[in-house]
Structures are given as C-alpha cells and as structure tokens.
Scaffold this motif. Structure first.
Motif, PDB file in Angstrom:
ATOM      1  N   PRO A 118      38.878  43.578 -40.522  1.00 10.46           N
ATOM      2  CA  PRO A 118      38.049  42.463 -40.040  1.00 10.46           C
ATOM      3  C   PRO A 118      37.486  42.817 -38.668  1.00 10.46           C
ATOM      4  O   PRO A 118      38.175  43.389 -37.824  1.00 10.46           O
ATOM      5  N   ASP A 119      36.221  42.473 -38.454  1.00 10.01           N
ATOM      6  CA  ASP A 119      35.544  42.865 -37.221  1.00 10.01           C
ATOM      7  C   ASP A 119      35.328  41.682 -36.282  1.00 10.01           C
ATOM      8  O   ASP A 119      35.765  40.568 -36.557  1.00 10.01           O
ATOM      9  N   GLY A 120      34.633  41.948 -35.187  1.00  8.19           N
ATOM     10  CA  GLY A 120      34.376  40.910 -34.199  1.00  8.19           C
ATOM     11  C   GLY A 120      33.574  39.749 -34.762  1.00  8.19           C
ATOM     12  O   GLY A 120      33.768  38.603 -34.359  1.00  8.19           O
ATOM     13  N   TYR A 121      32.679  40.039 -35.698  1.00  6.11           N
ATOM     14  CA  TYR A 121      31.907  38.966 -36.323  1.00  6.11           C
ATOM     15  C   TYR A 121      32.824  38.076 -37.165  1.00  6.11           C
ATOM     16  O   TYR A 121      32.682  36.853 -37.156  1.00  6.11           O
ATOM     17  N   ASP A 122      33.784  38.679 -37.858  1.00  6.43           N
ATOM     18  CA  ASP A 122      34.772  37.888 -38.605  1.00  6.43           C
ATOM     19  C   ASP A 122      35.545  36.986 -37.652  1.00  6.43           C
ATOM     20  O   ASP A 122      35.821  35.824 -37.966  1.00  6.43           O
ATOM     21  N   PHE A 123      35.899  37.519 -36.467  1.00  7.36           N
ATOM     22  CA  PHE A 123      36.604  36.690 -35.497  1.00  7.36           C
ATOM     23  C   PHE A 123      35.725  35.553 -34.998  1.00  7.36           C
ATOM     24  O   PHE A 123      36.193  34.420 -34.836  1.00  7.36           O
ATOM     25  N   VAL A 124      34.448  35.831 -34.743  1.00  5.44           N
ATOM     26  CA  VAL A 124      33.527  34.778 -34.292  1.00  5.44           C
ATOM     27  C   VAL A 124      33.453  33.664 -35.326  1.00  5.44           C
ATOM     28  O   VAL A 124      33.489  32.481 -34.981  1.00  5.44           O
ATOM     29  N   LYS A 125      33.380  34.020 -36.598  1.00  5.95           N
ATOM     30  CA  LYS A 125      33.350  32.991 -37.651  1.00  5.95           C
ATOM     31  C   LYS A 125      34.638  32.175 -37.631  1.00  5.95           C
ATOM     32  O   LYS A 125      34.591  30.945 -37.739  1.00  5.95           O
ATOM     33  N   TYR A 126      35.789  32.838 -37.472  1.00  2.58           N
ATOM     34  CA  TYR A 126      37.065  32.129 -37.383  1.00  2.58           C
ATOM     35  C   TYR A 126      37.074  31.204 -36.165  1.00  2.58           C
ATOM     36  O   TYR A 126      37.506  30.053 -36.253  1.00  2.58           O
ATOM     37  N   PHE A 127      36.610  31.712 -35.037  1.00  2.74           N
ATOM     38  CA  PHE A 127      36.542  30.946 -33.794  1.00  2.74           C
ATOM     39  C   PHE A 127      35.753  29.654 -34.017  1.00  2.74           C
ATOM     40  O   PHE A 127      36.180  28.567 -33.634  1.00  2.74           O
ATOM     41  N   CYS A 128      34.595  29.781 -34.648  1.00  2.00           N
ATOM     42  CA  CYS A 128      33.722  28.627 -34.882  1.00  2.00           C
ATOM     43  C   CYS A 128      34.299  27.664 -35.915  1.00  2.00           C
ATOM     44  O   CYS A 128      34.263  26.444 -35.736  1.00  2.00           O
ATOM     45  N   GLU A 129      34.824  28.201 -36.996  1.00  2.00           N
ATOM     46  CA  GLU A 129      35.372  27.368 -38.067  1.00  2.00           C
ATOM     47  C   GLU A 129      36.580  26.567 -37.606  1.00  2.00           C
ATOM     48  O   GLU A 129      36.856  25.485 -38.124  1.00  2.00           O
ATOM     49  N   ASN A 130      37.311  27.104 -36.623  1.00  2.00           N
ATOM     50  CA  ASN A 130      38.534  26.462 -36.160  1.00  2.00           C
ATOM     51  C   ASN A 130      38.378  25.772 -34.812  1.00  2.00           C
ATOM     52  O   ASN A 130      39.362  25.295 -34.249  1.00  2.00           O
ATOM     53  N   GLY A 131      37.157  25.732 -34.301  1.00  5.95           N
ATOM     54  CA  GLY A 131      36.889  25.028 -33.050  1.00  5.95           C
ATOM     55  C   GLY A 131      37.697  25.531 -31.873  1.00  5.95           C
ATOM     56  O   GLY A 131      38.145  24.744 -31.039  1.00  5.95           O
ATOM     57  N   LEU A 189      27.529  32.192 -32.534  1.00  6.83           N
ATOM     58  CA  LEU A 189      28.160  31.356 -31.508  1.00  6.83           C
ATOM     59  C   LEU A 189      27.198  30.294 -30.987  1.00  6.83           C
ATOM     60  O   LEU A 189      27.557  29.114 -30.879  1.00  6.83           O
ATOM     61  N   LYS A 190      25.975  30.686 -30.660  1.00  9.26           N
ATOM     62  CA  LYS A 190      24.999  29.731 -30.136  1.00  9.26           C
ATOM     63  C   LYS A 190      24.651  28.674 -31.185  1.00  9.26           C
ATOM     64  O   LYS A 190      24.528  27.485 -30.868  1.00  9.26           O
ATOM     65  N   GLY A 191      24.507  29.090 -32.439  1.00  9.41           N
ATOM     66  CA  GLY A 191      24.209  28.145 -33.509  1.00  9.41           C
ATOM     67  C   GLY A 191      25.348  27.164 -33.729  1.00  9.41           C
ATOM     68  O   GLY A 191      25.116  25.962 -33.917  1.00  9.41           O
ATOM     69  N   ALA A 192      26.586  27.660 -33.699  1.00  8.46           N
ATOM     70  CA  ALA A 192      27.751  26.787 -33.868  1.00  8.46           C
ATOM     71  C   ALA A 192      27.846  25.801 -32.720  1.00  8.46           C
ATOM     72  O   ALA A 192      28.224  24.636 -32.911  1.00  8.46           O
ATOM     73  N   GLN A 193      27.475  26.252 -31.541  1.00  8.25           N
ATOM     74  CA  GLN A 193      27.496  25.368 -30.376  1.00  8.25           C
ATOM     75  C   GLN A 193      26.449  24.265 -30.525  1.00  8.25           C
ATOM     76  O   GLN A 193      26.727  23.095 -30.275  1.00  8.25           O
ATOM     77  N   LYS A 194      25.264  24.620 -30.960  1.00  8.66           N
ATOM     78  CA  LYS A 194      24.191  23.629 -31.147  1.00  8.66           C
ATOM     79  C   LYS A 194      24.564  22.589 -32.203  1.00  8.66           C
ATOM     80  O   LYS A 194      24.187  21.423 -32.097  1.00  8.66           O
ATOM     81  N   ARG A 195      25.308  23.016 -33.218  1.00 10.83           N
ATOM     82  CA  ARG A 195      25.688  22.108 -34.306  1.00 10.83           C
ATOM     83  C   ARG A 195      27.008  21.393 -34.052  1.00 10.83           C
ATOM     84  O   ARG A 195      27.479  20.635 -34.889  1.00 10.83           O
ATOM     85  N   GLY A 196      27.629  21.653 -32.893  1.00 15.70           N
ATOM     86  CA  GLY A 196      28.836  20.926 -32.523  1.00 15.70           C
ATOM     87  C   GLY A 196      30.133  21.473 -33.094  1.00 15.70           C
ATOM     88  O   GLY A 196      31.155  20.803 -33.033  1.00 15.70           O
ATOM     89  N   PHE A 197      30.109  22.697 -33.627  1.00 19.31           N
ATOM     90  CA  PHE A 197      31.344  23.282 -34.155  1.00 19.31           C
ATOM     91  C   PHE A 197      32.239  23.818 -33.043  1.00 19.31           C
ATOM     92  O   PHE A 197      33.455  23.887 -33.204  1.00 19.31           O
ATOM     93  N   ILE A 198      31.618  24.243 -31.942  1.00 18.26           N
ATOM     94  CA  ILE A 198      32.389  24.682 -30.786  1.00 18.26           C
ATOM     95  C   ILE A 198      31.910  23.909 -29.561  1.00 18.26           C
ATOM     96  O   ILE A 198      30.813  23.349 -29.550  1.00 18.26           O
TER      97      ILE A 198
END
Length: 116
Positions: A52-65, A88-97
């Motif tokens: 799993p790479d950094g992008y996988d971690f970013v998805k986990y970060f966003c999915e788990n707030g 990350l920026k998209g998740a922030q705009k949509r309120g996931f993080i």
C-alpha cells in the motif's frame, strides 16, 4: 507528534518514522499528530508485490476523518503527488476531513537517503 511516512528516506529530526501504511495508522491511533509528511511509493513485499502506498494512506485518512494540523507531500513521484494533494483538498471541500488542516504539495524537510 510529527509523522514521516517513507519506506527508504532518512527520518528528519523532529519526526517519527512510519515505514508502512500500517505503521502510520498505528501512530495515528496512539498519538495526536501535528505534522504529517507523505511519500507516495512505499516499496514492495518479498514477492515483488507493491505495498500500500501514500495514496492508499491518504484515502484511509480521508475515509476515517483523521486529523493532522499540517500535511506535506515530499514524494518525488509527480503523479502520486498530484493524486494525493487533490484527494486531500477534495475531501476537505466535501467535509470528510477538517477544514483547518493545512495541506501543502511540497516538502517541509530535505529528502535524504543514506541507506542506513
């Protein structure tokens, strides 16, 4: 705590190293994080399969707030950098993080690899 997610580079002073996505997740479960610095490519297992790479971690970060005060992306992988940053920026705009997380598409530290 400041976390540096990278499989090969030297850990900069003031950071705790996470060599894998699982190690980064464990650190987030156990500590409050101020700065997160991300690599994209995190290596292979013993059979040559990509881990799993950094992008996988970013998805986990966003999915788990998850929360960090600042996120820097220190990878040399240009496509990986863009994917992580935009996710990350998209998740922030949509309120996931959290909206107060500062997200940077560049490194806060010098990338070093001594092989030690």
């Amino acid at each position: 705590m400041n976390i540096y997610l990278d499989d090969l580079r030297d850990c900069p002073e003031g950071f705790t190293i996470a060599r894998t996505m699982d190690e980064a997740i464990t650190l987030f479960e156990q500590h409050e994080v101020d700065i997160l610095s991300l690599d994209h490519d995190l290596g292979e297992d013993n059979e040559g399969n990509l881990l799993p790479d950094g992008y996988d971690f970013v998805k986990y970060f966003c999915e788990n707030g998850l929360m960090a005060k600042k996120i820097y992306i220190h990878t040399d992988n240009g496509v990986g950098r863009a994917n992580m940053y935009e996710t990350l920026k998209g998740a922030q705009k949509r309120g996931f993080i959290h909206p107060d997380i500062e997200i940077f598409h560049y490194s806060i530290t010098v990338n070093r690899y001594t092989g030690e």
